[in-house]
Write a protein that holds these residues in place. Sequence first.
Motif, PDB file in Angstrom:
ATOM      1  N   GLY A  49       0.813  -0.771  -0.126  1.00 32.53           N
ATOM      2  CA  GLY A  49      -0.236   0.004   0.243  1.00 32.53           C
ATOM      3  C   GLY A  49       0.687   0.953  -0.024  1.00 32.53           C
ATOM      4  O   GLY A  49       0.012   1.828  -0.625  1.00 32.53           O
ATOM      5  N   ALA A  50       2.011   1.157   0.471  1.00 33.29           N
ATOM      6  CA  ALA A  50       2.896   2.415   0.879  1.00 33.29           C
ATOM      7  C   ALA A  50       3.579   2.799  -0.422  1.00 33.29           C
ATOM      8  O   ALA A  50       3.264   4.088  -1.225  1.00 33.29           O
ATOM      9  N   GLU A  51       3.965   2.178  -1.563  1.00 40.40           N
ATOM     10  CA  GLU A  51       4.251   1.648  -2.216  1.00 40.40           C
ATOM     11  C   GLU A  51       3.355   2.281  -3.039  1.00 40.40           C
ATOM     12  O   GLU A  51       3.876   3.188  -4.626  1.00 40.40           O
ATOM     13  N   ALA A  52       2.641   1.445  -3.569  1.00 39.40           N
ATOM     14  CA  ALA A  52       1.117   2.077  -4.460  1.00 39.40           C
ATOM     15  C   ALA A  52       0.958   3.838  -3.389  1.00 39.40           C
ATOM     16  O   ALA A  52       0.492   4.014  -4.961  1.00 39.40           O
ATOM     17  N   ASP A  53       0.791   3.684  -2.660  1.00 36.59           N
ATOM     18  CA  ASP A  53       0.546   5.306  -2.375  1.00 36.59           C
ATOM     19  C   ASP A  53       1.524   6.445  -2.897  1.00 36.59           C
ATOM     20  O   ASP A  53       1.302   7.105  -3.962  1.00 36.59           O
ATOM     21  N   ARG A  54       3.330   6.128  -2.988  1.00 32.91           N
ATOM     22  CA  ARG A  54       4.075   6.229  -3.567  1.00 32.91           C
ATOM     23  C   ARG A  54       3.627   6.599  -5.360  1.00 32.91           C
ATOM     24  O   ARG A  54       4.122   8.037  -5.850  1.00 32.91           O
ATOM     25  N   ILE A  55       3.421   5.964  -6.345  1.00 35.41           N
ATOM     26  CA  ILE A  55       3.394   5.681  -7.352  1.00 35.41           C
ATOM     27  C   ILE A  55       2.369   6.900  -8.219  1.00 35.41           C
ATOM     28  O   ILE A  55       2.380   7.449  -8.873  1.00 35.41           O
ATOM     29  N   LEU A  56       1.158   6.368  -6.909  1.00 33.57           N
ATOM     30  CA  LEU A  56      -0.082   7.139  -7.190  1.00 33.57           C
ATOM     31  C   LEU A  56       0.510   8.687  -7.247  1.00 33.57           C
ATOM     32  O   LEU A  56       0.402   9.812  -7.584  1.00 33.57           O
ATOM     33  N   ALA A  57       1.055   9.273  -5.719  1.00 34.03           N
ATOM     34  CA  ALA A  57       1.437  10.223  -6.265  1.00 34.03           C
ATOM     35  C   ALA A  57       2.433  10.634  -6.963  1.00 34.03           C
ATOM     36  O   ALA A  57       2.589  12.516  -7.313  1.00 34.03           O
ATOM     37  N   LYS A  58       3.323   9.756  -7.343  1.00 26.83           N
ATOM     38  CA  LYS A  58       3.967  10.521  -8.684  1.00 26.83           C
ATOM     39  C   LYS A  58       2.725  10.502  -9.813  1.00 26.83           C
ATOM     40  O   LYS A  58       2.965  11.787 -10.796  1.00 26.83           O
ATOM     41  N   ARG A  59       2.550  10.131 -10.076  1.00 24.17           N
ATOM     42  CA  ARG A  59       1.620  10.506 -11.482  1.00 24.17           C
ATOM     43  C   ARG A  59       0.612  11.301 -11.324  1.00 24.17           C
ATOM     44  O   ARG A  59       0.516  12.895 -11.520  1.00 24.17           O
ATOM     45  N   GLN A  60       0.313  12.053  -9.705  1.00 23.97           N
ATOM     46  CA  GLN A  60      -0.920  13.160  -9.636  1.00 23.97           C
ATOM     47  C   GLN A  60       0.357  14.270  -9.100  1.00 23.97           C
ATOM     48  O   GLN A  60      -0.542  15.002  -9.314  1.00 23.97           O
ATOM     49  N   SER A  61       1.378  14.613  -9.210  1.00 22.10           N
ATOM     50  CA  SER A  61       2.374  15.315  -8.796  1.00 22.10           C
ATOM     51  C   SER A  61       2.964  16.033  -9.950  1.00 22.10           C
ATOM     52  O   SER A  61       2.951  15.401 -10.915  1.00 22.10           O
ATOM     53  N   ALA A  62       2.540  17.605  -9.997  1.00 19.07           N
ATOM     54  CA  ALA A  62       3.116  18.145 -10.998  1.00 19.07           C
ATOM     55  C   ALA A  62       4.126  19.250 -10.273  1.00 19.07           C
ATOM     56  O   ALA A  62       5.250  19.830 -11.191  1.00 19.07           O
ATOM     57  N   ALA A  63       5.023  18.450  -9.359  1.00 22.18           N
ATOM     58  CA  ALA A  63       6.845  19.080  -9.265  1.00 22.18           C
ATOM     59  C   ALA A  63       7.423  18.673  -9.811  1.00 22.18           C
ATOM     60  O   ALA A  63       7.262  17.688 -10.078  1.00 22.18           O
ATOM     61  N   PRO A  64       8.568  19.606 -10.126  1.00 24.59           N
ATOM     62  CA  PRO A  64       9.644  18.588 -10.979  1.00 24.59           C
ATOM     63  C   PRO A  64      10.084  17.851  -9.966  1.00 24.59           C
ATOM     64  O   PRO A  64      10.154  17.612  -8.605  1.00 24.59           O
ATOM     65  N   THR A  65      11.473  16.994 -10.691  1.00 21.89           N
ATOM     66  CA  THR A  65      11.697  15.964 -10.479  1.00 21.89           C
ATOM     67  C   THR A  65      13.049  16.164  -9.980  1.00 21.89           C
ATOM     68  O   THR A  65      13.293  17.426  -9.942  1.00 21.89           O
ATOM     69  N   VAL A  66      13.377  15.170  -8.840  1.00 23.08           N
ATOM     70  CA  VAL A  66      14.589  15.243  -8.213  1.00 23.08           C
ATOM     71  C   VAL A  66      15.812  15.530  -9.007  1.00 23.08           C
ATOM     72  O   VAL A  66      16.588  16.869  -8.932  1.00 23.08           O
ATOM     73  N   ASP A  67      16.042  14.737 -10.318  1.00 27.17           N
ATOM     74  CA  ASP A  67      16.782  15.723 -10.673  1.00 27.17           C
ATOM     75  C   ASP A  67      17.137  16.655 -11.592  1.00 27.17           C
ATOM     76  O   ASP A  67      17.829  17.778 -11.672  1.00 27.17           O
ATOM     77  N   GLU A  68      15.668  17.316 -11.672  1.00 27.82           N
ATOM     78  CA  GLU A  68      15.370  18.111 -12.664  1.00 27.82           C
ATOM     79  C   GLU A  68      15.484  19.918 -11.791  1.00 27.82           C
ATOM     80  O   GLU A  68      16.544  20.800 -12.093  1.00 27.82           O
ATOM     81  N   VAL A  69      15.137  19.684 -10.182  1.00 23.28           N
ATOM     82  CA  VAL A  69      15.891  20.332  -9.154  1.00 23.28           C
ATOM     83  C   VAL A  69      16.936  20.787  -9.262  1.00 23.28           C
ATOM     84  O   VAL A  69      17.889  21.890  -8.821  1.00 23.28           O
ATOM     85  N   ALA A  70      18.231  19.523  -9.314  1.00 21.09           N
ATOM     86  CA  ALA A  70      19.032  19.942  -9.098  1.00 21.09           C
ATOM     87  C   ALA A  70      19.765  19.927 -10.000  1.00 21.09           C
ATOM     88  O   ALA A  70      20.667  21.418  -9.565  1.00 21.09           O
TER      89      ALA A  70
END
Length: 378
Positions: A49-70
Motif C-alpha cells: 500500500g505504501a508503494e502504491a501510494d507513492r506511485i499514485l502521488a508521482k502520477r498526480q504530482s506537478a512538481a519537478p523531479t529530483v533531477d530537475e531540481v538539481a
Amino acid sequence: MASIQTRTGPKGTSFRVTWREDGAQKVATYRSEEAAQNWKQLIESVGSGAEADRILAKRQSAAPTVDEVAEHRLELLRATRGTKATYRQYMRTHISPAFGSWPINTVDPDDCRRFVIALENKGRAPKMIHNICGWLTSMMLHAEERGWRTGNPMKADMLPAVERSDDTEANMFLTRAEADAIISRVHQPYRDFCLVMLSTGMRPSEIRALTVGDVLLDQPQPVLRVTKAMKNSRERGSYEYVGPPKSKASRRSVGIPPSTAQLLRGHVAGRKSSEPLFPGARTERMSHSAPGRAFNKGAAAARKAGKLDKDPDLYALRHTHASLMLAAGMETWKLANHLGHDETMTRKVYGHLMPEAQFEAATFAAKALDGGAALEAA
C-alpha cells in the motif's frame, strides 16, 4: 490478489478494494469505480500500500523531479567548476539512481533513511555520506523556497557519526622530530615543498598554486599571499586548473618564519612573478599526487631507519603545524584565520590539543584527586 466490492448506502455507491499485506487484510474505499480499479491494479503490481501510494502521488504530482531540481539548483549556484562537478557526480552515482525521476514532493523521511542505509551498505565512508546528503538537503531547501515541496525530509539524526579512529588520530599529528625525520628523507624539490607546508600549515593545493609574485620577502614580516588554489574539474576526464581558494576565509596572507623566508629566496631569485613557485618536473605546476608520493617515500624511509612508527600522509604536515602553533600559545581564532577556515572548525579538529584546556582539566583533577594541590601554568 485484490478484489473490489460495490457497496450502496445513504451517501451513495462506493467501491471497496480489499487485499492482504504482511498477513493482514487491508481496505481502501473509493467513490468512483475507475479509482478503485486503478488502486487494485497498483496493489497487484507492487504488493504494498505504501508503494502504491507513492506511485499514485508521482502520477498526480506537478512538481519537478529530483533531477530537475538539481539542475535548477546548479544553474543558480555560485561555486567553482570543480564543486559543481562534484555535485553532478553525487547525482549520477548515488541520488539519481535512488529517486532522480521522482517528483521532489514525493520524497519522504523514510526514503531518505533508506537512502542513507543503502550508502552505508555500499561501504561509503561517513564523511562521504554527509557530503552526499548535504547536497540532497540543499536541493530540498531549494525546492521548499520555491513552493515545490514542504519541509526537508533529510534529518541530521539519520546520518552516521563521523569519528576518527585512534590510528587516524595518531597519524594526523607528528612530533617535530618525526616531521624532521620524514622531510629530511624527501628528495628535492619536494623537500622544500614539505618544509613550506610544515612552517605555514597551508593546504597542498594552495602551495601548488603559488606563483613567485605571491612570495613577499622584502618587508618587515615576510608572507605568502593565498589568493588561489589548484582545482580538479572531475568532468570529462579529470584535469586541474587554477581557481579560487576553498572559501572566503582561505583568501589570506600567511606569515612565514625567517628560516622559510631564507629557503624561498632561492626559489624566487631571478624568476618572473607569474612563474609557479614550485613547477612540475614535466608540467607547468606540480601534479596533485607528486608531493604526496615523495612524502610517503620519506615516511617509509624514516620507518625503516627506526625514526617513525606512524603511517601519516602529506596532510599530516598541516595538522602538525596547527598542533605546534597551539602548543606555542596561539589563540584558536588566530589559528583559524591563519589556516583559512572558521574558528568552529578549528576547535572541532584541534580543540583537544589546546594547552589552556589541558591545563584547566589538570587543575580540576588536582583539586578533586590531590587534596586541592595547585598547579601553575608553564
